[in-house]
Motif scaffolding. Structure first.
Motif, mmCIF file in Angstrom:
data_model
loop_
_atom_site.group_PDB
_atom_site.id
_atom_site.type_symbol
_atom_site.label_atom_id
_atom_site.label_comp_id
_atom_site.label_asym_id
_atom_site.label_seq_id
_atom_site.Cartn_x
_atom_site.Cartn_y
_atom_site.Cartn_z
ATOM 1 N N ASP A 153 0.838 -1.192 0.000
ATOM 2 C CA ASP A 153 0.000 0.000 0.000
ATOM 3 C C ASP A 153 0.878 1.248 0.000
ATOM 4 O OD1 ASP A 153 -2.719 -1.245 0.372
ATOM 5 O OD2 ASP A 153 -1.706 -2.033 2.156
ATOM 6 N N TYR A 154 2.011 1.160 0.717
ATOM 7 C CA TYR A 154 2.975 2.249 0.783
ATOM 8 C C TYR A 154 4.359 1.691 0.472
ATOM 9 C CZ TYR A 154 -0.441 5.201 3.235
ATOM 10 O OH TYR A 154 -1.536 5.939 3.570
ATOM 11 N N TYR A 155 5.063 2.344 -0.428
ATOM 12 C CA TYR A 155 6.463 2.021 -0.654
ATOM 13 C C TYR A 155 7.284 2.890 0.290
ATOM 14 C CZ TYR A 155 11.076 1.748 -2.593
ATOM 15 O OH TYR A 155 12.430 1.586 -2.723
ATOM 16 N N LEU A 156 8.052 2.256 1.170
ATOM 17 C CA LEU A 156 8.777 2.953 2.233
ATOM 18 C C LEU A 156 10.269 2.997 1.917
ATOM 19 C CD1 LEU A 156 8.902 4.213 5.093
ATOM 20 C CD2 LEU A 156 9.064 1.874 5.996
ATOM 21 N N THR A 157 10.852 4.181 1.997
ATOM 22 C CA THR A 157 12.273 4.348 1.741
ATOM 23 C C THR A 157 12.895 5.248 2.792
ATOM 24 O OG1 THR A 157 13.927 5.130 0.132
ATOM 25 C CG2 THR A 157 11.826 6.306 0.203
ATOM 26 N N TRP A 158 14.195 5.094 2.998
ATOM 27 C CA TRP A 158 14.950 6.073 3.781
ATOM 28 C C TRP A 158 15.032 7.377 2.999
ATOM 29 C CZ3 TRP A 158 19.357 2.050 4.643
ATOM 30 C CH2 TRP A 158 19.072 1.279 5.766
ATOM 31 N N ALA A 210 6.200 6.511 1.193
ATOM 32 C CA ALA A 210 6.464 6.954 2.558
ATOM 33 C C ALA A 210 7.968 7.061 2.763
ATOM 34 C CB ALA A 210 5.856 5.981 3.559
ATOM 35 N N ILE A 211 8.370 7.936 3.672
ATOM 36 C CA ILE A 211 9.786 8.177 3.931
ATOM 37 C C ILE A 211 10.056 8.051 5.424
ATOM 38 C CG2 ILE A 211 11.687 9.828 3.771
ATOM 39 C CD1 ILE A 211 10.203 11.106 1.412
ATOM 40 N N ARG A 212 11.054 7.260 5.748
ATOM 41 C CA ARG A 212 11.548 7.130 7.122
ATOM 42 C C ARG A 212 12.724 8.088 7.300
ATOM 43 N NH1 ARG A 212 13.542 7.569 11.040
ATOM 44 N NH2 ARG A 212 14.701 6.154 12.365
ATOM 45 N N VAL A 213 12.609 9.047 8.234
ATOM 46 C CA VAL A 213 13.626 10.089 8.350
ATOM 47 C C VAL A 213 13.782 10.562 9.796
ATOM 48 C CG1 VAL A 213 11.916 11.842 7.682
ATOM 49 C CG2 VAL A 213 14.362 12.363 7.517
ATOM 50 N N ASP A 214 15.034 10.694 10.230
ATOM 51 C CA ASP A 214 15.339 11.330 11.508
ATOM 52 C C ASP A 214 15.372 12.835 11.323
ATOM 53 O OD1 ASP A 214 17.271 9.358 13.763
ATOM 54 O OD2 ASP A 214 15.887 8.623 12.247
ATOM 55 N N ILE A 215 15.020 13.557 12.374
ATOM 56 C CA ILE A 215 15.057 15.013 12.301
ATOM 57 C C ILE A 215 15.621 15.579 13.603
ATOM 58 C CG2 ILE A 215 13.097 15.148 10.715
ATOM 59 C CD1 ILE A 215 11.347 15.995 13.020
ATOM 60 N N ILE A 216 16.214 16.743 13.501
ATOM 61 C CA ILE A 216 16.520 17.570 14.669
ATOM 62 C C ILE A 216 15.919 18.937 14.389
ATOM 63 C CG2 ILE A 216 18.297 18.717 16.024
ATOM 64 C CD1 ILE A 216 20.057 16.325 15.698
ATOM 65 N N ALA A 217 14.899 19.288 15.142
ATOM 66 C CA ALA A 217 14.187 20.551 14.960
ATOM 67 C C ALA A 217 14.309 21.375 16.242
ATOM 68 C CB ALA A 217 12.719 20.295 14.641
ATOM 69 N N ARG A 218 14.684 22.628 16.097
ATOM 70 C CA ARG A 218 14.839 23.535 17.230
ATOM 71 C C ARG A 218 14.240 24.891 16.862
ATOM 72 N NH1 ARG A 218 15.694 19.317 19.059
ATOM 73 N NH2 ARG A 218 17.387 18.618 20.434
#
Length: 386
Positions: free
Chosen positions: A214-219, A247-255
């Protein structure tokens, strides 16, 4: 359009920030054999355990606007199926994205397990299908199948799982699975079939995803590479008369400011050992195409965290700080939201986000970043939870 946003549940424990490796939270942490007890002085037990901590994270994500969470599966983690069952009693609307490798479970057993979890939780389970990166990591699981055979096995697994879901009788004769007159019993057969998020970057992976996902997931990758990947998987899916989301798997740093966000990266990078940098530049062997695509963006010489900035507000050193994927987004709340909106414009329909520590960051990202997502419209685009 609406966008689904999930959080990540650190079943392997975690440090208190990107710039610290100890003390760690949860039951244990990869590479650290000492099991410090959280919440007490001198490592004495306070009666809390790792489930209490990750339940707090699930609660934080649930009330902060995330649809649910990815429950990681690695050799150093607890079993996601079990963790999902435990967290189900701790949450109300939180959905469990369960990663597993077809081949380690019989597809009929997997269907029965999933339908049972759906029935118990009101349909809150979904899959992250992974097929493994080969090399030593794959052999840890006792799996010596070749790269393309693993994806062929995954396709057959999902053929059977879907075939038995609606009650059967279903028969199948494949290379890897043979089933005769199988089917889930009522009431399990009446449960909602789980959404499938499918990972993999090779041609064999895209062929399997186009049939079942249903969703193609990538980094996260450089944005133009992602556009090409999304176009390829959607073209394959259209040939089969299906539509697929991405869909995208992603780390974030938000400030609050960009300077504060990069300061977190700089402090984390400066705390690294030379050994960690050498391992980052010379990783163990794997036949994972996705991992190879991540490595291809690394510079040959790394002297500063700035050497790993591959696009504005995109840093390719996250696996140095936490393990896992390499690329992530760094910036102010507005900049991170703008980058996510750019990815929506490229074709992303869902995200799995993460940041360390996952508890506090679930609140921060949910309260400061998610409300800023606009996608292709001038109004908020998050799909409501519940």
């Amino acid at each position: 359009m609406t966008i689904d946003v999930f959080w990540r549940i650190p079943t392997h424990g975690e440090p208190s920030s990107h710039r610290n490796r100890t003390p760690h939270r949860g039951d244990w942490f990869p590479g650290d054999d000492s099991k410090a007890k959280s919440g007490s002085i001198g490592n004495g037990s306070d009666g809390a355990n790792y489930i209490d901590y990750i339940a707090e994270i699930a609660h934080a994500a649930e009330i902060s606007g995330f649809q649910g969470g990815l429950i990681p599966s690695f050799p150093m983690t607890d079993e996601p199926w079990v963790i999902s069952s435990l967290l189900a009693r701790e949450t109300s609307t939180f959905r469990f994205m369960i990663p597993f490798q077809p081949g380690f479970l019989n597809p009929v057993v997997a269907a029965r397990m999933t339908a049972s979890l759906q029935r118990a939780t009101g349909g809150r389970a979904l899959y992250n299908i992974i097929t493994g990166g080969g090399g030593p990591a794959q052999l840890w699981w006792g799996d010596s199948a070749s790269h393309d055979d693993r994806y062929g096995r995954t396709t057959e697994f999902l053929d059977v799982l879907k075939g038995v879901w609606n009650g059967g009788p279903f028969s199948y004769q494949g290379k890897f699975y043979q089933v005769e007159n199988a089917g889930l019993p009522n009431p399990l057969s009446k449960e909602e079939y789980p959404e499938i998020y499918f990972s993999g970057s090779s041609d064999a992976a895209l062929a399997s995803a186009s049939k079942h996902a249903d969703y193609y997931l990538t980094w996260l990758e450089p944005f133009e590479q992602l556009r090409d990947k999304f176009d390829r998987v959607k073209a394959r899916t259209q040939i089969l008369g299906r539509k697929i989301k991405c869909a995208i798997r992603v780390d974030i740093i938000a400030r609050p400011t960009e300077e504060e966000a990069w300061a977190e990266i700089e402090k984390g990078f400066n705390s690294l050992s030379r050994e960690a940098l050498d391992k980052f530049q010379n990783p163990d062997g794997s036949d994972s195409v996705g991992a190879a695509r991540q490595r291809s963006n690394r510079p040959t010489t790394i002297n500063s965290y700035k050497d790993l900035i591959i696009e504005p507000n995109v840093w390719s050193g996250f696996s140095l700080l936490r393990g896992g994927q390499t690329n992530g987004i760094v910036g102010s709340y507005e900049q991170v939201a703008e980058k996510l909106d750019e990815l929506v414009a490229l074709g992303a329909d869902a995200f799995i986000l993460a940041s360390t520590p996952h508890l506090e960051e679930a609140y921060r990202v949910g309260e400061e970043v998610l409300p800023l997502l606009r996608g292709k419209t001038d109004t908020a685009i998050l799909r409501a939870v519940g």
